[in-house]
Write a protein that holds these residues in place. Structure first.
Motif, PDB file in Angstrom:
ATOM      1  N   UNK A   1       0.809  -1.223   0.000  1.00 36.55           N
ATOM      2  CA  UNK A   1       0.000   0.000   0.000  1.00 36.55           C
ATOM      3  C   UNK A   1       0.843   1.274   0.000  1.00 36.55           C
ATOM      4  N   UNK A   2       2.159   1.156   0.035  1.00 39.49           N
ATOM      5  CA  UNK A   2       2.998   2.350   0.093  1.00 39.49           C
ATOM      6  C   UNK A   2       2.825   3.183  -1.183  1.00 39.49           C
ATOM      7  N   UNK A   3       2.616   4.502  -1.018  1.00 40.99           N
ATOM      8  CA  UNK A   3       2.323   5.358  -2.164  1.00 40.99           C
ATOM      9  C   UNK A   3       3.527   6.146  -2.665  1.00 40.99           C
ATOM     10  N   UNK A   4       3.402   6.619  -3.888  1.00 35.20           N
ATOM     11  CA  UNK A   4       4.344   7.594  -4.406  1.00 35.20           C
ATOM     12  C   UNK A   4       4.117   8.926  -3.694  1.00 35.20           C
ATOM     13  N   UNK A   5       5.152   9.753  -3.636  1.00 31.32           N
ATOM     14  CA  UNK A   5       4.980  11.111  -3.123  1.00 31.32           C
ATOM     15  C   UNK A   5       5.355  12.090  -4.232  1.00 31.32           C
ATOM     16  N   UNK A   6       4.391  12.910  -4.657  1.00 38.66           N
ATOM     17  CA  UNK A   6       4.662  13.959  -5.648  1.00 38.66           C
ATOM     18  C   UNK A   6       3.567  14.996  -5.505  1.00 38.66           C
ATOM     19  N   UNK A   7       3.902  16.080  -4.813  1.00 39.03           N
ATOM     20  CA  UNK A   7       2.874  17.079  -4.536  1.00 39.03           C
ATOM     21  C   UNK A   7       3.401  18.507  -4.600  1.00 39.03           C
ATOM     22  N   UNK A   8       4.702  18.683  -4.783  1.00 39.71           N
ATOM     23  CA  UNK A   8       5.232  20.029  -4.912  1.00 39.71           C
ATOM     24  C   UNK A   8       5.491  20.711  -3.590  1.00 39.71           C
TER      25      UNK A   8
ATOM     26  N   UNK B   1       0.798  13.201   1.041  1.00 41.77           N
ATOM     27  CA  UNK B   1       0.986  12.762   2.432  1.00 41.77           C
ATOM     28  C   UNK B   1       2.251  13.375   3.038  1.00 41.77           C
ATOM     29  N   UNK B   2       2.543  14.605   2.628  1.00 38.04           N
ATOM     30  CA  UNK B   2       3.697  15.322   3.187  1.00 38.04           C
ATOM     31  C   UNK B   2       3.645  15.368   4.714  1.00 38.04           C
ATOM     32  N   UNK B   3       2.488  15.624   5.260  1.00 36.50           N
ATOM     33  CA  UNK B   3       2.364  15.711   6.725  1.00 36.50           C
ATOM     34  C   UNK B   3       1.442  14.637   7.288  1.00 36.50           C
ATOM     35  N   UNK B   4       1.051  13.694   6.464  1.00 36.46           N
ATOM     36  CA  UNK B   4       0.298  12.515   6.904  1.00 36.46           C
ATOM     37  C   UNK B   4       1.254  11.339   6.828  1.00 36.46           C
ATOM     38  N   UNK B   5       1.911  11.053   7.932  1.00 47.27           N
ATOM     39  CA  UNK B   5       2.997  10.074   7.904  1.00 47.27           C
ATOM     40  C   UNK B   5       2.528   8.640   8.146  1.00 47.27           C
ATOM     41  N   UNK B   6       1.241   8.423   8.112  1.00 52.08           N
ATOM     42  CA  UNK B   6       0.711   7.091   8.386  1.00 52.08           C
ATOM     43  C   UNK B   6       1.221   6.007   7.443  1.00 52.08           C
ATOM     44  N   UNK B   7       1.427   6.270   6.144  1.00 52.71           N
ATOM     45  CA  UNK B   7       1.942   5.184   5.306  1.00 52.71           C
ATOM     46  C   UNK B   7       3.261   4.597   5.806  1.00 52.71           C
TER      47      UNK B   7
ATOM     48  N   UNK C   1       4.546  11.404  13.780  1.00 52.33           N
ATOM     49  CA  UNK C   1       3.192  11.788  13.364  1.00 52.33           C
ATOM     50  C   UNK C   1       2.884  13.241  13.724  1.00 52.33           C
ATOM     51  N   UNK C   2       3.635  13.802  14.656  1.00 52.38           N
ATOM     52  CA  UNK C   2       3.507  15.222  14.990  1.00 52.38           C
ATOM     53  C   UNK C   2       4.287  16.011  13.951  1.00 52.38           C
ATOM     54  N   UNK C   3       3.668  16.238  12.809  1.00 59.06           N
ATOM     55  CA  UNK C   3       4.334  16.842  11.653  1.00 59.06           C
ATOM     56  C   UNK C   3       3.714  18.215  11.401  1.00 59.06           C
TER      57      UNK C   3
ATOM     58  N   UNK D   1      10.709  16.161  12.540  1.00 65.36           N
ATOM     59  CA  UNK D   1       9.952  14.905  12.568  1.00 65.36           C
ATOM     60  C   UNK D   1      10.149  14.139  11.272  1.00 65.36           C
ATOM     61  N   UNK D   2      10.098  14.834  10.145  1.00 62.98           N
ATOM     62  CA  UNK D   2      10.315  14.186   8.849  1.00 62.98           C
ATOM     63  C   UNK D   2      11.749  13.678   8.750  1.00 62.98           C
TER      64      UNK D   2
END
Length: 369
Positions: free
Chosen positions: A178-185, A217-223, A297-299, A307-308
């Motif tokens: 379920x791991x996603x790509x990250x591309x959001x600018x 999911x820049x600040x949604x670190x659940x994945x 998760x505190x992002x 955190x990141x």
């Protein structure tokens, strides 16, 4: 050898380094380059880049040969390795519409996916299945709260080990898939590639074989937290087996013994369950690493401040420790000597209940009509 994970001794002492090569600093930076290459292709395929610009960008990325130490040193100024890497490539069309976090997160996802695939979890499961099947009816004294309890069979004990590993493995594989790509600018709204941003995003996901949602999911670190916790659960499942093997191998009990036990530098009579002990040692590190992931998760705002950054090493350490724990329990189980006479000698009574039936059900995946 230097291209393993973070510490050469720790990786090599784990035995099997197939997973670790995907968790090294070089593998991480290689995955960043892979992201940049795939992004050029996705942007070109959607018409966002002109063909000549895309061709030049592809050539620049393909020819890029970074210096690992130099990139590490140059990362100090901007806080991540993507900034100096993109600066060195320095070609129009590279990193189009992306931010550093897009490249770092996707690189971590690729590393983790490959590390999970390289772990010999199936080998551990096969050894446990054989152990449970072979000893379906082997009587042994059950022990609860450190004391002898009632008779059971070693088959049902091994089947219990199997159930824990199999369930944890399923959770890990599902989380990795379920791991996603990250591309959001820059701020997570794809403004730099509007109106093509979402199309580029989905094409990039498809080309890399990653999930395309969540979209940002820049600040949604659940994945990453979810897959990290799943790895820690697998480590815990194999650590349970290791602890039991150590206990059953004690001189005063001697119901189990590893095929190739370890020795002692000062006591030549010892036959230590060294692989099980090492498995316990690697697995014991994972709860603390998992706790660090939970803290990420505190992002704050649109980019985590620390955190990141805390994820990059923590995730790779967690998966390296889990992979080593899996490798060591495989070694411990492979050829494990089951001293059935010693087991039988301690059994008082003959009623083992439905232990054999329970073993069969677990071997069959707990299915019932």
């Amino acid at each position: 050898m230097s291209d393993l994970a973070r510490t050469l001794y720790s990786d090599l002492a784990g035995g099997d380094t197939d997973a670790h090569v995907h968790l090294s600093d070089r593998a991480f930076l290689d995955a960043i380059v892979e992201f940049e290459s795939a992004l050029v292709d996705a942007a070109a395929a959607t018409g966002h880049l002109l063909p000549d610009v895309a061709d030049a960008a592809r050539a620049a990325v393909a020819a890029y040969d970074y210096d690992l130490v130099a990139i590490a040193e140059d990362s100090a100024a901007g806080g991540n390795p993507v900034i100096p890497m993109v600066k060195e490539i320095d070609t129009e069309g590279v990193h189009v519409g992306a931010t550093s976090q897009d490249a770092v997160d996707t690189a971590l996802v690729l590393c983790i996916r490959r590390a999970v695939d390289a772990m010999d979890i199936d080998g551990v499961i096969a050894l446990l299945e054989a152990l449970a099947r072979d000893h379906r009816d082997t009587p042994i004294m059950g022990r609860t709260l450190g004391q002898q309890a009632l008779p059971t069979t070693f088959g049902v004990i091994a089947a219990g080990w199997l159930g824990g590993v199999r369930d944890a493995a399923t959770r890990l594989h599902d989380a990795a898939a379920a791991l996603p790509v990250q591309y959001a600018g820059a701020t997570g709204n794809l403004v730099a590639t509007h109106p093509d941003g979402i199309t580029i995003h989905d094409r990039l996901a498809a080309d890399l074989g990653l999930a395309d949602r969540p979209l940002v999911w820049h600040t949604n670190r659940l994945p990453l937290v979810t897959v990290g916790l799943a790895a820690a659960q697998l480590a815990g499942a194999v650590r349970k087996i290791a602890g039991d093997i150590v206990a059953y191998s004690a001189t005063e009990i001697a119901e189990l013994a590893e095929a190739t036990p370890g020795g002692s530098s000062s006591m030549p009579h010892k036959a230590n369950p060294a692989a099980a002990v090492a498995c316990d040692g690697y697995a014991r590190r994972t709860p603390g690493l998992a706790a660090t992931l939970l803290d990420t998760l505190d992002c704050r705002w649109q980019r985590g401040t620390g955190s990141w950054h805390a994820e990059w090493q923590t995730l790779r350490d967690l998966f390296a420790a889990t992979a080593s724990a899996v490798s060591r329990i495989h070694t411990s189980l492979d050829g494990l000597r089951v001293h059935t006479d010693a087991m039988a000698a301690r059994v008082t009574g003959t009623d083992t209940g439905h232990a054999g039936d329970i073993t069969d059900l677990i071997l069959d995946g707990d299915h019932h009509e």
